[in-house]
Motif scaffolding. Structure first.
Motif, short mmCIF file in Angstrom:
data_model
loop_
_atom_site.label_atom_id
_atom_site.label_comp_id
_atom_site.label_asym_id
_atom_site.label_seq_id
_atom_site.Cartn_x
_atom_site.Cartn_y
_atom_site.Cartn_z
N LEU A 401 0.83 -1.21 0.00
CA LEU A 401 0.00 0.00 0.00
C LEU A 401 0.86 1.26 0.00
O LEU A 401 0.48 2.27 -0.60
CB LEU A 401 -0.96 0.00 1.20
CG LEU A 401 -2.06 -1.06 1.19
CD1 LEU A 401 -2.95 -0.92 2.42
CD2 LEU A 401 -2.92 -0.98 -0.08
N SER A 402 2.04 1.20 0.65
CA SER A 402 2.87 2.40 0.63
C SER A 402 3.51 2.58 -0.75
O SER A 402 3.64 3.70 -1.24
CB SER A 402 3.92 2.38 1.75
OG SER A 402 4.80 1.30 1.57
N LEU A 403 3.87 1.47 -1.39
CA LEU A 403 4.42 1.59 -2.75
C LEU A 403 3.34 2.08 -3.71
O LEU A 403 3.60 2.87 -4.62
CB LEU A 403 4.96 0.23 -3.23
CG LEU A 403 6.20 -0.29 -2.50
CD1 LEU A 403 6.59 -1.68 -3.01
CD2 LEU A 403 7.38 0.68 -2.67
N ILE A 408 3.22 4.36 -7.41
CA ILE A 408 2.38 4.02 -8.57
C ILE A 408 1.41 5.16 -8.84
O ILE A 408 1.16 5.53 -9.98
CB ILE A 408 1.61 2.70 -8.33
CG1 ILE A 408 2.57 1.57 -7.97
CG2 ILE A 408 0.74 2.35 -9.52
CD1 ILE A 408 3.56 1.23 -9.05
N LYS A 409 0.84 5.69 -7.78
CA LYS A 409 -0.07 6.82 -7.94
C LYS A 409 0.69 8.12 -7.65
O LYS A 409 1.82 8.09 -7.19
CB LYS A 409 -1.25 6.70 -6.96
CG LYS A 409 -1.98 5.40 -6.94
CD LYS A 409 -2.64 5.00 -8.23
CE LYS A 409 -3.50 6.00 -8.93
NZ LYS A 409 -3.96 5.48 -10.26
N ASN A 410 0.00 9.22 -7.87
CA ASN A 410 0.60 10.50 -7.54
C ASN A 410 0.41 10.76 -6.04
O ASN A 410 -0.69 11.07 -5.59
CB ASN A 410 -0.08 11.59 -8.38
CG ASN A 410 0.50 12.96 -8.07
OD1 ASN A 410 1.38 13.09 -7.21
ND2 ASN A 410 0.01 13.96 -8.77
N VAL A 411 1.49 10.63 -5.30
CA VAL A 411 1.37 10.68 -3.84
C VAL A 411 0.82 12.02 -3.34
O VAL A 411 0.15 12.10 -2.31
CB VAL A 411 2.74 10.34 -3.18
CG1 VAL A 411 3.75 11.42 -3.46
CG2 VAL A 411 2.60 10.08 -1.70
N LYS A 412 1.06 13.08 -4.15
CA LYS A 412 0.58 14.41 -3.72
C LYS A 412 -0.94 14.47 -3.65
O LYS A 412 -1.50 15.18 -2.82
CB LYS A 412 1.09 15.48 -4.70
CG LYS A 412 2.59 15.65 -4.63
CD LYS A 412 2.99 17.07 -5.04
CE LYS A 412 4.49 17.26 -4.91
NZ LYS A 412 5.22 16.99 -6.17
N GLU A 413 -1.59 13.71 -4.53
CA GLU A 413 -3.06 13.68 -4.48
C GLU A 413 -3.54 13.12 -3.15
O GLU A 413 -4.54 13.56 -2.60
CB GLU A 413 -3.59 12.75 -5.58
CG GLU A 413 -3.86 13.44 -6.88
CD GLU A 413 -4.32 12.43 -7.92
OE1 GLU A 413 -5.02 11.47 -7.55
OE2 GLU A 413 -3.93 12.61 -9.09
#
Ligand code: PHE
Length: 458
Positions: A401-403, A408-413
């Motif tokens: 989930l942290s990866l 994989i996703k845009n962490v800023k979102e």
């Protein structure tokens, strides 16, 4: 306290307080009072407690926020959350693992909760009971476990909001009070200081890879992180909820109860049972506490009965949430009715609980089975379940989930999702969270996993 904004299709928590109580009720459970002390005992005492607190603050809390962000953003169960945010089948498998973990742990968690039911009566009626005899009697432990699962099914059938949330709001503070009372008695027993020292003064030479893995595993177990539970509960949160503050409360409550749990056990153990070693495992609380209650005059047995009753309530608010995750999955993704899902999964958990119940019976097949996992000896069906589902799978889920959100996703979102409703998150805390999710959490978890399979030697 803020009011929820109603959405037509999905339920929402009525207030921040309701969410904190429900999520806190999930977090505070047998993990704090039964599992934390014996894992501490098996890992050398104070040094473990030190590593545990670091794990909660540095790894557990960022991951708790990660799950809540994923849940609130997607508004789905763990599998659905990854699917709707565009995750491939591989990443969805983390969600599937969440559903499996909740189901598997429910089966053996209920065994301990069943023991708790038995102890309510033996305390109240004041029957001296030998723990070994008790757990070796399948005729006691199997039906008690079934009764507990049945109670869990009943609550999940009716939904969680009404009865149990109300009960938790009242019973959790009472649980706190009783714990403080028992801990106060334990630390004032003559000879208690050896236990306090064992528990609170860390011997740093005892820290090794196994201690760190156990601390991390225990932090995830206790915080209900790595089970998809906070994804599911987060999906019922309104956008204006201050999730940072709520998470602080959940983690704070959970850690307080765990630390107090140790303060009840170790001073009493060293004072009253000098022959018993603190590393004796799952029996610890059941062996030690009844003898503390014997020392409390008057009404020791009533306090004992109340203690196990409240432990049962704490276990129930946890087991409900554990059953809720697979139930939510089958309702959302497989279109089952709540009734069908709760009964089917509940009965399956009853069946799977039998080998765990029997694992305490000396000489039984499920007691004898075991193997060596890269140097870690696992003996008995119960240990096996707790190791693979209650520790290893959870750690893997947290890594995935942290990866997923970090890379994989845009962490800023997701960071943006967290700052909605919590303005104070903007700036440094937000940057720190991103850094922890992208780097610290995955690196620490990978190192711990590599260490476990022996990459760094003994
Ligand atoms: N956190 C609970 C405990 O400490 C266990 C739990 C985990 C319950 C995940 C529900 C979901 O006992």
């Amino acid at each position: 306290m803020q009011k929820s904004i109603k959405t037509p299709s999905r339920g929402q928590w009525g207030s921040s307080f309701g969410f904190i109580m429900a999520a806190g009720g999930s977090a505070v459970g047998l993990g704090n009072i039964w599992r934390f002390p014996y894992i501490t005992g098996q890992n050398g005492g104070g040094a473990f407690v030190f590593v545990y607190v670091l794990c909660v603050l540095l790894i557990g809390l960022p991951l708790l926020l990660n799950e809540i962000a994923l849940g609130r953003k997607s508004g789905r169960n763990p599998v659905g959350a990854i699917k709707t945010t565009g995750g491939s089948k591989f990443w969805q498998s983390a969600g599937v693992l969440c559903v499996m973990v909740c189901f598997a742990v429910l089966s053996y968690y209920s065994v301990i909760a069943g023991w708790t039911i038995g102890y309510i009566f033996t305390e109240l009626i004041n029957i001296p009971i030998d723990f070994e005899d008790f757990v070796q009697t399948p005729l006691y432990v199997i039906p008690l476990c079934m009764i507990f699962i049945l109670m869990t099914i009943m609550v999940v059938l009716g939904g969680i909001s009404g009865g149990i949330e109300k009960a938790a709001k009242f019973l959790m503070p009472v649980l706190f009070l009783i714990i403080i009372l028992i801990a106060a008695r334990a630390v004032t027993l003559p000879g208690a200081s050896a236990g306090i020292e064992y528990y609170l003064s860390p011997d740093f030479s005892k820290i090794n890879g196994k201690v760190i893995l156990s601390a991390l595993g225990q932090a995830f177990f206790s915080l209900s992180v790595g089970w998809g539970l906070m994804i599911t509960f987060g999906s019922y949160l309104p956008k204006n909820n201050n999730v940072i503050r709520s998470s602080g409360w959940i983690a704070g409550m959970d850690s307080m109860v765990a630390l107090m749990g140790g303060l009840m056990i170790f001073p009493a153990l060293f004072a009253l049972l000098p022959g018993v070693s603190p590393d004796e495992g799952p029996a610890l609380v059941f062996n030690v506490l009844p003898r503390v209650f014997d020392q409390i005059e008057p009404f020791g047995n009533i306090i004992g009965g109340m203690f196990f009753l409240l432990l049962l309530v704490a276990a129930l608010t946890s087991s409900i949430s554990m059953l809720e995750v697979p139930v939510a999955y089958f309702i959302d993704e497989r279109k089952w009715s709540r009734k069908k899902a709760a009964w089917t999964i509940g009965i399956a958990a009853m069946i799977l609980s039998i080998p765990s119940s029997l694992a305490a019976v000396q000489g039984n097949f499920f007691n004898k089975m075991g193997f060596n996992f890269f140097g870690k000896q696992i003996s008995g069906f119960f240990d096996l379940m707790d190791f693979f589902f209650g520790t290893l799978a959870i750690v893997v889920i947290c890594l995935m989930l942290s990866l997923y959100t970090g890379w994989i996703k845009n962490v800023k979102e997701y960071a943006g999702e967290l700052s909605m409703g919590s303005a104070s998150f903007e700036g440094f805390p937000k940057k720190a969270w991103i850094f922890f999710i992208k780097w610290i959490c995955p690196i620490v978890i990978i190192l711990v996993l590599l260490n476990m399979v022996g990459v760094f030697g003994e």
